[in-house]
Structure formats: C-alpha cells, structure tokens
Write an enzyme that holds these catalytic residues in place. Structure first.
Site, mmCIF file in Angstrom:
data_model
loop_
_atom_site.group_PDB
_atom_site.id
_atom_site.type_symbol
_atom_site.label_atom_id
_atom_site.label_comp_id
_atom_site.label_asym_id
_atom_site.label_seq_id
_atom_site.Cartn_x
_atom_site.Cartn_y
_atom_site.Cartn_z
ATOM 1 N N GLY A 93 -0.580 -53.304 -23.693
ATOM 2 C CA GLY A 93 -1.331 -52.376 -22.567
ATOM 3 C C GLY A 93 -0.924 -51.205 -22.757
ATOM 4 O O GLY A 93 -0.297 -50.589 -23.992
ATOM 5 N N SER A 110 0.998 -46.241 -25.383
ATOM 6 C CA SER A 110 0.400 -47.402 -25.894
ATOM 7 C C SER A 110 1.598 -48.500 -26.244
ATOM 8 O O SER A 110 2.513 -47.976 -26.860
ATOM 9 C CB SER A 110 -0.483 -47.106 -27.149
ATOM 10 O OG SER A 110 -0.836 -48.642 -27.661
ATOM 11 N N GLY A 115 -5.573 -47.487 -31.473
ATOM 12 C CA GLY A 115 -4.980 -46.419 -31.139
ATOM 13 C C GLY A 115 -6.089 -45.345 -30.679
ATOM 14 O O GLY A 115 -6.277 -44.611 -29.789
ATOM 15 N N ASP A 116 -6.929 -45.333 -31.735
ATOM 16 C CA ASP A 116 -8.022 -44.153 -31.632
ATOM 17 C C ASP A 116 -9.275 -44.735 -30.742
ATOM 18 O O ASP A 116 -9.841 -43.795 -30.309
ATOM 19 C CB ASP A 116 -8.769 -44.232 -33.112
ATOM 20 C CG ASP A 116 -7.595 -43.839 -34.191
ATOM 21 O OD1 ASP A 116 -6.746 -43.209 -34.028
ATOM 22 O OD2 ASP A 116 -7.839 -44.294 -35.516
ATOM 23 N N GLY A 166 0.884 -51.309 -27.611
ATOM 24 C CA GLY A 166 0.263 -52.357 -28.325
ATOM 25 C C GLY A 166 -0.401 -53.537 -27.455
ATOM 26 O O GLY A 166 -1.136 -53.335 -26.615
#
Length: 311
Positions: free
Chosen positions: A220, A215, A246-247, A217
């Site tokens: 993308g 990730s 993120g989850d 942020g």
C-alpha cells in the site's frame, strides 16, 4: 485538465509469454504503444473522465510511431521536436508467474534550444490546467534541476504539481516546492539515506515537498502531509504486470489534487487504482472490475507521526 510531462517519452513494447525461460527462444504476443510514466498517467486520468494532455520530447521514427499511437488513442499531445531518436522500453510479461521483466533504453540527448522550446510549450498548456504531473527520468542534456524549473513555471501559473522521479531528478526537483511527491520505498531510501519511511518523508518535506506519498508496493501507501499522516492498504493482493502501478497512483493523486478531495479519499483511490493496474496487461490501463472491488475494500488508517515508520 491535467497536464503531464514525460521528458523521456518512449515507445513501449510489451511481450507476453506463458513462461519466461532464460536462454530459451519464445513465441510472444506483442503490444506496442506510446509510453513513459506521464503518458501512462494521462491514459488513466482520461479513463477516469478528466481531460489530459501529454507534453514531452519526440524524435525520429520511434517518436513518430509513439505520437501516431497517441493520436489514434485520442490523447492530445504537445510534442517538442528533437533531433535525437525517441527511446523504446521492452517489458516481458510471464503470464503464468504474473511477473514482468523490463528493459529500458536510456533515451536521446537534448540540446539547450530544445529544452528552451519545451519550457515554452509546457507554459502554453498550463493555461487552464488544474494540475501538472512531472514524472520519469531526465534525458541527457536536460538540466539536472529541470523539474524544479518546471515547478516554478507551474507556480507562476497557479498550477499545483505532482512529482514522481528518483535520484538527482527528485532531489533537485524538491527545490521547486512540488505539492505532492510520490517516491517508492527504494527511491525514498536512496534520496534520504534512510530505510525508515517516516524519516524519509520528513526529510523530503524539509527539502521542499509539501506532501509525500510513499509507495510500499503490494503493502500500500504511506502519506505524510501538512494535514496529517495516513496508511492506505489494498483490499487484497493483486498479481500481474506491476509496470504501471506507480503511474496509476500518480493519476489518482493528481485527480484528487485537481478535484480538492480529502486525503483519505485520494489514498483509497490510489491503492485501488494501483492494484487494478497490476491486474491489467498494459501500463496505462487498469482492470475496471478489480478497481471497483479494491475501491470497496481499501482501508485508510490515520497515523500519528511517530507511528508512520515502514510498517
């Protein structure tokens, strides 16, 4: 069904203020519900129409509050009772700036007997599972290779694993050969000692990960897999509470794995859900309108391995 394991279950407390001013007194709007990375994943998965069950340790009054909230939300939980007190996390959301500040308690200590009981509990839930999600920090007392052990139990049951952890929990968990690992840029750099996403992903795969989705942020995702490499970008930037972004990515990856979707489709779904989660007020939820806008405009580009890098 997707099984999620949150070893460091929490009661999430979210304060919302129009403007956060250090040193000042604030009047806040308060939300309180069960949390932890795997719980957030389960909420997103269920919103998208897939059954999910939450496994993890729960203890004390805080643990009872968290489990009661899960029950009221209709989320099945197989909680392993512990003598310690479940932790709390506090997020202060500045609604004007669209920023969140987090305060995470460390969590309770777990005994060897409690850890052995959790392993049996998770094994019981793996029958009929389509994917297992292992995410978050390890409470004191849990073996450092806990995620590798859980990966091995899942492999015996024929269930693929998505691992989302950092530090030693991630590094040692790779020995269990998880199907997908999802670090963010900082977690990847810490474990691999390189800031280059291509090199970092390659090292994680050498250590046991079959696929790595990093990730970046708001920029993308980068995926490096046995089938190829891709860069996924959201349709437009999102502002808000990034705590559960993120989850939401992990939820999309688990669903893509369970439903055997092609990688470009998994990644477009992941960046759309991540952005939609930022636009929602609470971790574990997402803004449906933003999700559909992002899903329509998300881009996924095939990358040669040599061109992955950070960009």
């Amino acid at each position: 069904m997707i099984v999620t394991v949150t070893l460091n279950l929490a009661l999430d407390v979210t304060y919302r203020v129009p403007r956060l001013t250090p040193g000042a007194t604030h009047r806040v709007a308060v939300d309180q519900r069960a949390g932890g990375k795997g719980v957030n994943v389960a909420r997103v998965v269920r919103t998208l129409g897939e059954d999910a069950v939450v496994c993890g340790f729960a203890g004390g009054g805080t643990g009872r509050l968290a489990l009661a909230e899960l029950e009221s939300a209709g989320i099945p939980a197989r909680a392993t009772a512990i003598g310690g007190e479940t932790r709390r996390t506090v997020a202060v959301v500045d609604t004007q700036a669209g920023e969140a500040t987090g305060f995470w308690e460390p969590g309770p200590a777990v005994t060897d007997a409690e850890w052995a009981t959790l392993l049996r509990d998770v094994e019981g839930e793996l029958r009929g599972a389509r994917a297992l999600v292992l995410s978050g920090s390890l409470p004191a007392g849990v073996p450092g290779d806990a995620y590798a052990v859980l990966c091995e139990r899942a492999a015996l049951a024929g269930v693929p694993v998505v691992l989302d952890a950092d530090g030693d929990a991630l590094r040692l968990g790779l020995a269990g050969t998880p199907e997908v690992v999802k670090p963010n840029r900082e977690e990847l750099a810490t474990v691999t000692a390189t800031a280059d996403v291509r090199e970092g992903a390659a090292r994680l795969r050498e250590l046991g990960a079959r696929s790595v989705v990093a990730s970046l942020g708001a920029d993308g995702l980068v995926a490096v897999t046995e089938e190829g490499s891709w860069r996924a970008r959201p349709a437009h930037p999102a502002a808000g509470n990034a705590t559960g972004a993120g989850d939401a990515v992990v939820a999309a990856l688990a669903l893509g794995l369970a439903r055997n979707r092609p990688w470009p489709e998994r990644l477009a779904e992941a960046v759309a859900l991540s952005s939609a989660a930022v636009a929602a007020p609470l971790a574990g939820s997402f803004d449906d309108d933003e999700y559909h806008r992002q899903r329509a405009g998300a881009s996924v580009e095939t990358l040669p391995m040599a061109a992955v890098g950070e960009g």
